[in-house]
Enzyme design. Structure first.
Site, mmCIF file in Angstrom:
data_model
loop_
_atom_site.group_PDB
_atom_site.id
_atom_site.type_symbol
_atom_site.label_atom_id
_atom_site.label_comp_id
_atom_site.label_asym_id
_atom_site.label_seq_id
_atom_site.Cartn_x
_atom_site.Cartn_y
_atom_site.Cartn_z
ATOM 1 C CG HIS A 1 9.838 -25.057 11.679
ATOM 2 N ND1 HIS A 1 9.805 -25.079 13.060
ATOM 3 C CD2 HIS A 1 11.071 -25.502 11.318
ATOM 4 C CE1 HIS A 1 10.966 -25.528 13.526
ATOM 5 N NE2 HIS A 1 11.759 -25.779 12.486
ATOM 6 C CG ASN A 2 5.648 -21.874 9.811
ATOM 7 O OD1 ASN A 2 6.493 -21.023 10.082
ATOM 8 N ND2 ASN A 2 5.094 -22.633 10.743
ATOM 9 N N GLY B 1 2.821 -0.751 6.416
ATOM 10 C CA GLY B 1 3.515 -0.104 7.525
ATOM 11 C C GLY B 1 3.995 -1.104 8.555
ATOM 12 C CB SER B 2 2.395 -3.012 11.109
ATOM 13 O OG SER B 2 1.182 -3.544 10.598
ATOM 14 N NE ARG C 1 9.546 -30.746 14.669
ATOM 15 C CZ ARG C 1 10.705 -30.704 14.009
ATOM 16 N NH1 ARG C 1 11.049 -31.677 13.183
ATOM 17 N NH2 ARG C 1 11.527 -29.668 14.160
ATOM 18 C CG ASN D 1 0.617 -6.573 12.562
ATOM 19 O OD1 ASN D 1 1.277 -7.590 12.646
ATOM 20 N ND2 ASN D 1 0.738 -5.570 13.417
ATOM 21 N NE ARG E 1 4.190 4.005 7.348
ATOM 22 C CZ ARG E 1 2.890 4.303 7.353
ATOM 23 N NH1 ARG E 1 2.105 3.823 8.293
ATOM 24 N NH2 ARG E 1 2.385 5.073 6.414
ATOM 25 N NE ARG F 1 3.883 -30.022 14.963
ATOM 26 C CZ ARG F 1 5.117 -30.035 15.470
ATOM 27 N NH1 ARG F 1 6.060 -29.231 14.999
ATOM 28 N NH2 ARG F 1 5.416 -30.874 16.441
ATOM 29 C CD GLU G 1 -0.003 -4.400 5.136
ATOM 30 O OE1 GLU G 1 0.319 -4.786 6.289
ATOM 31 O OE2 GLU G 1 -0.384 -3.243 4.890
ATOM 32 C CG ASP H 1 -0.319 0.168 2.535
ATOM 33 O OD1 ASP H 1 0.942 0.238 2.587
ATOM 34 O OD2 ASP H 1 -1.032 0.244 3.538
HETATM 35 O O1 LIG Z 1 0.533 -1.747 7.896
HETATM 36 C C1 LIG Z 1 -0.591 -1.480 7.534
HETATM 37 C C2 LIG Z 1 -1.724 -2.359 7.897
HETATM 38 O O2 LIG Z 1 -1.326 -3.395 8.761
HETATM 39 C C3 LIG Z 1 -0.849 -0.234 6.774
HETATM 40 O O3 LIG Z 1 0.206 -0.010 5.869
HETATM 41 C C4 LIG Z 1 -0.970 0.933 7.728
HETATM 42 O O4 LIG Z 1 -2.041 0.707 8.627
HETATM 43 C C5 LIG Z 1 -1.187 2.253 6.977
HETATM 44 O O5 LIG Z 1 -1.266 3.294 7.911
HETATM 45 P P1 LIG Z 1 -1.615 4.794 7.467
HETATM 46 O O6 LIG Z 1 -2.928 4.753 6.696
HETATM 47 O O7 LIG Z 1 -1.733 5.532 8.776
HETATM 48 O O8 LIG Z 1 -0.481 5.291 6.595
#
Ligand SMILES: O=C(CO)[C@H](O)[C@H](O)COP(=O)(O)O
Length: 157
Positions: A103-104, A71-72, A138, A74, A114, A142, A76, A8
């Site tokens: 493993h996965n 950014g994080s 294993r 998460n 970020r 899983r 995504e 993004d």
């Molecule tokens: O990592 C993200 C989702 O997990 C996004 O990139 C993040 O939330 C974008 O933040 P913003 O709109 O404040 O730039």
């Protein structure tokens, strides 16, 4: 290998650099967007498109993996994991990159653009792409349990 990429606005600069890097390394890159900077864009559609392409390619026997980041990482990762057949791992150091494959058998890596210098994020992605699945019994067992859960869910009618 074919690498499907999605991000993004938070990851667009890394995406451009990563694509050049992967192409120079001999990979085929498919960019699922975004293609221009829009500070209010939303990652789910881009990441789901990339994840669907990974599943499609792997089902067709194409050697393919996905890379999603924001950014994080998460959201995504969460978006990619909504696609049946996807095992997306949020990676934050070299060890989690390697274990995601060993493993996965993760087929998508998610990264927080970020959270790391660009060189570091790219090194995690390189490690992930290069590492094979261990095929240890294993881990196969899983992963099979996760797939069985996916297959047991009622489909939307
Ligand atoms: O990592 C993200 C989702 O997990 C996004 O990139 C993040 O939330 C974008 O933040 P913003 O709109 O404040 O730039």
């Amino acid at each position: 290998m074919r690498i499907h990429i999605a991000t993004d606005h938070a990851g667009l600069e890394l995406s451009r650099r990563l694509q050049d890097h992967l192409i120079r390394a001999g990979h085929e890159v498919v960019d699922h967007g975004p293609t221009s900077y829009e500070p209010l864009d939303d990652y789910p559609a881009f990441c789901i498109a990339a994840a669907e392409a990974v599943v499609r390619d792997q089902a067709a026997g194409v050697d393919a993996l996905g890379v999603v980041f924001g950014g994080s990482g998460n959201g995504e990762q969460i978006a990619a994991n909504k696609v049946d057949g996807i095992r997306a791992a949020l990676v934050w150091n070299e060890s989690t990159a390697l274990l995601a494959r060993q493993h996965n058998d993760a087929n998508v890596i998610s990264i927080g653009a970020r959270q790391h210098p660009e060189d570091e994020a790219i090194s995690f992605i390189d490690a992930f792409i290069a590492e094979p699945f261990s095929h240890d019994e294993r881990h196969v067992r899983r992963i099979g349990q996760i797939a069985a859960y996916e297959e047991s869910r009622p489909t939307d009618a």
